[in-house]
Design a protein around this motif. Sequence first.
Motif, short mmCIF file in Angstrom:
data_model
loop_
_atom_site.label_atom_id
_atom_site.label_comp_id
_atom_site.label_asym_id
_atom_site.label_seq_id
_atom_site.Cartn_x
_atom_site.Cartn_y
_atom_site.Cartn_z
N THR A 15 -66.36 43.62 90.96
CA THR A 15 -66.63 42.58 89.96
C THR A 15 -65.45 41.60 89.89
N THR A 16 -64.26 42.14 89.89
CA THR A 16 -63.08 41.28 89.79
C THR A 16 -62.97 40.36 91.02
N PHE B 255 -65.40 39.35 92.97
CA PHE B 255 -66.45 38.32 92.86
C PHE B 255 -66.07 37.25 91.85
N LEU B 256 -65.56 37.71 90.72
CA LEU B 256 -65.21 36.76 89.64
C LEU B 256 -64.09 35.82 90.07
N TYR C 97 -65.48 33.40 92.61
CA TYR C 97 -66.33 32.43 91.92
C TYR C 97 -65.48 31.40 91.18
N LEU D 170 -64.44 23.09 93.29
CA LEU D 170 -65.53 22.11 93.30
C LEU D 170 -65.35 21.08 92.18
N ALA D 171 -65.00 21.60 91.01
CA ALA D 171 -64.79 20.68 89.88
C ALA D 171 -63.62 19.73 90.15
N TRP E 211 -62.43 18.85 93.08
CA TRP E 211 -62.84 17.96 94.18
C TRP E 211 -63.70 16.82 93.63
N TRP E 212 -64.64 17.20 92.76
CA TRP E 212 -65.52 16.20 92.14
C TRP E 212 -64.69 15.23 91.29
N TRP F 85 -62.71 12.66 93.45
CA TRP F 85 -63.51 11.55 93.98
C TRP F 85 -64.07 10.68 92.86
N ALA F 86 -64.40 11.30 91.73
CA ALA F 86 -64.90 10.52 90.60
C ALA F 86 -63.83 9.55 90.10
N LYS G 258 -61.33 8.38 91.88
CA LYS G 258 -61.14 7.35 92.91
C LYS G 258 -62.22 6.28 92.79
N GLN G 259 -63.46 6.74 92.58
CA GLN G 259 -64.59 5.81 92.45
C GLN G 259 -64.40 4.92 91.22
N SER H 261 -61.79 2.31 91.98
CA SER H 261 -62.32 1.28 92.89
C SER H 261 -63.31 0.36 92.18
N THR H 262 -64.16 0.92 91.35
CA THR H 262 -65.15 0.12 90.62
C THR H 262 -64.44 -0.90 89.73
N TYR I 277 -68.33 44.74 81.45
CA TYR I 277 -67.52 43.79 82.26
C TYR I 277 -68.29 43.25 83.47
N ILE J 264 -71.71 34.28 86.34
CA ILE J 264 -71.84 33.71 87.69
C ILE J 264 -73.26 33.18 87.91
N MET K 263 -72.80 16.51 92.92
CA MET K 263 -71.37 16.86 93.03
C MET K 263 -70.93 16.80 94.49
N LYS L 167 -70.58 13.29 95.92
CA LYS L 167 -69.65 12.41 95.20
C LYS L 167 -68.70 11.71 96.16
N ALA M 277 -68.28 7.77 96.47
CA ALA M 277 -66.96 7.19 96.20
C ALA M 277 -66.45 6.41 97.40
N VAL N 123 -68.08 3.02 97.60
CA VAL N 123 -67.48 2.10 96.62
C VAL N 123 -66.11 1.63 97.11
N GLN O 154 -64.77 -2.07 98.04
CA GLN O 154 -63.54 -2.62 97.45
C GLN O 154 -62.62 -3.18 98.53
#
Lengths: 169, 222
Positions: free
Chosen positions: A26-27, A29-30, A33, A40-41, A43-44, A47-48, A50-51, A54-55, B15, B23, B41, B44, B48, B51, B55
């Motif tokens: 479990t540990t 996997f956690l 994850y 991922l967040a 990375w998003w 780029w967000a 940067k966008q 640029s905008t 747990y 998950i 996501m 993105k 980007a 854009v 620019q």
Amino acid sequence: MINFIVHDRQIDENALRLKSSVMMITTVFLVIYLILAVGLAGWWWLWASKQKKSTAEIEDLKIKIAQMADKESLYRQVAGRVEAATTYLSNRDSASAACEAVIKEGFTIEGWEFVSNGPYVVKIAAGSADEVQAYIELLKQNFSRVQPINISYSPTTGWMGEIQLSGII
Amino acid sequence: MNKHKDINNWFWIAYPITAAVIILGCTTFLIKGGVLDLYQMWSKKTTAEEVMQKQQQLQAKFEILSSVDTIGLEEELGYLKEVVPDLRSVWNLINELQLAGNKNDSVLVNYQGAVGDIREATGPAKLAEGETGIRLSAKYAQADIKVIRNILTDLEKMIPLVGVKKLSLNTTGMEMVVEGAWLPPNESSSETEAVLPEFAISLENLKEQIRDYTNMATISGG
């Protein structure tokens, strides 16, 4: 007498082993994850942002460029006219070059018909049929297609050759 | 008491169950499109980059326009309008035909032709289908092909640009149809986001190509 204490201890040990295995899996996997989710967040977000930057710059540039509309118009007029002149010259079939190519020393040209992008027709007066043939051979050095249309003789005009030409080399 | 102890022994199972719920819950939420779905996501970066590319294009355009020498460009435009006129003026073409004839001791017997409207066209600076330059039919009292060659050479090296569309030479003289280059003036259309065309190299090549051409504007002092 049966020893139940030993049996209970075995059950406890098995339960403990199962517990630690499940906890460990479990540990793992956690942790995986969480790493993936944070990655991922992040990375998003990267780029967000940067966008977004640029905008904002695009909007700023649009305003600046709009203020130079007169310059842009002038620039485009020049570009358009350069393109027009270049295209005109590249599409122009050179009549002088075609004319130069039919002139051969020692041959009298009686007529010449030129049409832009061909085919052209040349008419010569000659002393003999061989002379007409010699002229045709010379033309082959300058044109990819040389085709006699008419070779004739009359006592008044002598030998005449009419040849169609195309594909100036 | 013993039962209570047994239940306590199994508390640890909460747990892995909680972890699995978190998950699976979060993953389902992302895949089914919660705040942003997984595809959005994932794409993105592409969005980007598009854009950012836009620019960069605008930045390049801004830099070009900032560095433009307006006076220099106006001079270039003036010269280019001599090369390819924006008016369908027939007089330049007649002068060119006469000059080419005079230089080779050949008389321009006559000229005629439908020149269409002499107008300032509107719309984009591109000739519409079927729209041509100024066409004239001209006749020279000259039958010597070598002289004709010289006339053609001179004519094809003149500004405004001119081209021979048809020619007929016989023992009595030479008749030809010529077409002068023409391009209507461009309406001042500027699109902020449109990329600027590159013309510096083409302009240099064009100038080099027509360097030794005879400019009618210079001859007539115009």
